[in-house]
Design a protein around this motif. Sequence first.
Motif, mmCIF file in Angstrom:
data_model
loop_
_atom_site.group_PDB
_atom_site.id
_atom_site.type_symbol
_atom_site.label_atom_id
_atom_site.label_comp_id
_atom_site.label_asym_id
_atom_site.label_seq_id
_atom_site.Cartn_x
_atom_site.Cartn_y
_atom_site.Cartn_z
ATOM 1 N N GLU A 359 52.668 22.336 24.991
ATOM 2 C CA GLU A 359 53.060 20.782 25.432
ATOM 3 C C GLU A 359 52.889 20.146 24.714
ATOM 4 O OE1 GLU A 359 49.974 17.847 27.377
ATOM 5 O OE2 GLU A 359 49.056 19.624 26.126
ATOM 6 N N ALA A 496 44.849 26.420 26.499
ATOM 7 C CA ALA A 496 44.882 25.358 27.729
ATOM 8 C C ALA A 496 44.298 24.046 27.840
ATOM 9 C CB ALA A 496 44.115 26.180 28.045
ATOM 10 N N GLU A 499 45.568 20.789 26.101
ATOM 11 C CA GLU A 499 46.345 20.006 27.664
ATOM 12 C C GLU A 499 45.058 19.265 28.538
ATOM 13 O OE1 GLU A 499 48.089 23.290 30.092
ATOM 14 O OE2 GLU A 499 49.141 24.041 28.240
ATOM 15 N N HIS A 545 40.262 23.481 34.582
ATOM 16 C CA HIS A 545 41.201 23.451 34.067
ATOM 17 C C HIS A 545 41.682 25.001 33.223
ATOM 18 C CE1 HIS A 545 44.541 21.538 31.870
ATOM 19 N NE2 HIS A 545 43.585 21.596 30.522
ATOM 20 N N VAL A 549 44.863 26.608 34.405
ATOM 21 C CA VAL A 549 46.114 27.199 33.238
ATOM 22 C C VAL A 549 46.423 28.140 32.489
ATOM 23 C CG1 VAL A 549 46.722 26.395 30.692
ATOM 24 C CG2 VAL A 549 46.086 24.551 32.157
#
Length: 586
Positions: A359, A496, A499, A545, A549
């Motif tokens: 990311e 993860a 992010e 979340h 991910v």
Amino acid sequence: MIKSLHRQTLEVKRKLGTFLISKNICYGLHGYTTSAPNNFHDYESLKKLYNPEVPKYFNFAKDVLDTWTEREKSGKKYPNPAFWWVNDRDDEVKWSFEEIGHHARKVANVLCGPCNLQKGDRVLLILPRIPEWWLVNVACMRTGTVLIPGTSQLTAKDILHRLHTSKAKCVITDDSMAPALDSVAPKCSFLKAKVLVSQHNRHGWMNLGELSRMVSSDHECVDTKSNEPMTIFFTSGTTGTPKMTEHSHCSFGIGLTVNGRYWLDLTERDVLWNTSDTGWAKSAWSSVFAPWIQGACVFVHHMPRFQTTTVLKTLSHYPVSTFCTAPTAYRMLVQEDLSRYQFQNLKHCLSAGEPINPEVMGKWKTYTGLDIYEGYGQTETVLIAGTFKGMKIKAGSFGKPSPAYDVQVVDDAGEVVSSGTEGNLAIRVKPQRPFSLFTGYTDDPERTAQCFRGDFYLTGDRGVMDEEGYLWFVGRSDDVILSAGYRIGPFEVENALIEHAAVAESAVVSSPDPVRGEVVKAFVVLTPAYKSKDRDQLTIELQKHVKKVTAPYKYPRKIEFVEQLPKTVSGKIRRVELRNKEWGRH
């Protein structure tokens, strides 16, 4: 000493027309010069081109730096200085190779004269990013003394451990660290000399600036065999007591050709800024050997603390063409409004130290138009693997093996596993051991032997090689979490979590569980905007979340919110400390 050096400094611009030729020996790519771009048709061609020679005798100061100096004296004109140092007060030092040699020979005479050091004696160097750090590096090479760099973040306890372990006969530091040295020096009877880099004098210390002005600039470089010790780095202690990692004159002095030529992609026209702390091997990699092998300019900004605005302004105002920094730094930089800055000279960005989040790579490219080329190595090695110019970038992978090594993924018995299978990241050492691998852990044959299995040196990291030969990091061997039969690498879970807008930083470790044996636990540092939020609700939100991910079984079943994470002095997270806390170990 810096002020006196300012007065002595002349700005000499330089350009080298050859790659790296000393006498009749070419250390690098035969027949290739730095005057042409480092373009390669494919990865296999890159590997075949790498064919360095290792002579019986080698000294970087003599065979590389003095060779550049001779070429400067021959009347060559160069676009950049060899060394370019700035700070926040608009002070500036620019040195040619000739000037580096002039000042370093003086420091070498201080080491041999007032300090009474002999070839093979060890020198503990603890200085921030100031010009004298580079001069002492070169002076130690010239005198054959063994350099032991240390970060300015060391405590008195850390320093005492390093002194007792190394039996260093000389220590060189500044005003900020001198009190800590004085507190432990009485316990170190082997310490012969204490040298201070300061505008002031201190009782019991020699002043490097004063002594340098008194000695001659004539110094004959000692002859050193390629396999003799040149430097010792203490490992970061991520998973245990720091070890003394010894490198020879050729392992870094010639071995880091692979970093400068291929990964950093440097020519004599480039200005490289590497932000690494002076106490760590990455600083030797990218602030000494790799750029100067290529004839590139070493750029330094003396920042006591990493400041995003300072970094961005520096990249905008100075002709930095190549920028290398840690993933944490990139994570901080992409939080700024990058649209306010223009990096007109920047053309190559790199990252090393630990895996970088895909990311973050994406955000950086969106704002700058530049990819981040990841590299992987250790204190014990040169570049093990990397993404090189012209190669396809696979987000999350640190690329393919460097030409310096035959890198494989092996099982615990030292047997190569099939592609896609997790195992130990390893370097083949039989039938021929790579010269660019560390000599061993000094005075610790047991821990040295533990690194080798069958035909391989085990890095201590777990990874996977895909069908195209790209390597993927899973985690440290003892960081991998085994939960209900699943092997979970902490980095993917941390990837993860980062992010999510609530997460500033995280560390993932195993935690005991009566049913699963162990489960994933995340220690999370919140961003300012989320610190006042309901923690129970945040826990549920972050767990959901992560499930979205990555694979659902990898989500953290436990989350603890903390103000900060325990780290080594180099800034790496000490998961071992968190893991021991979870398991009740001391």
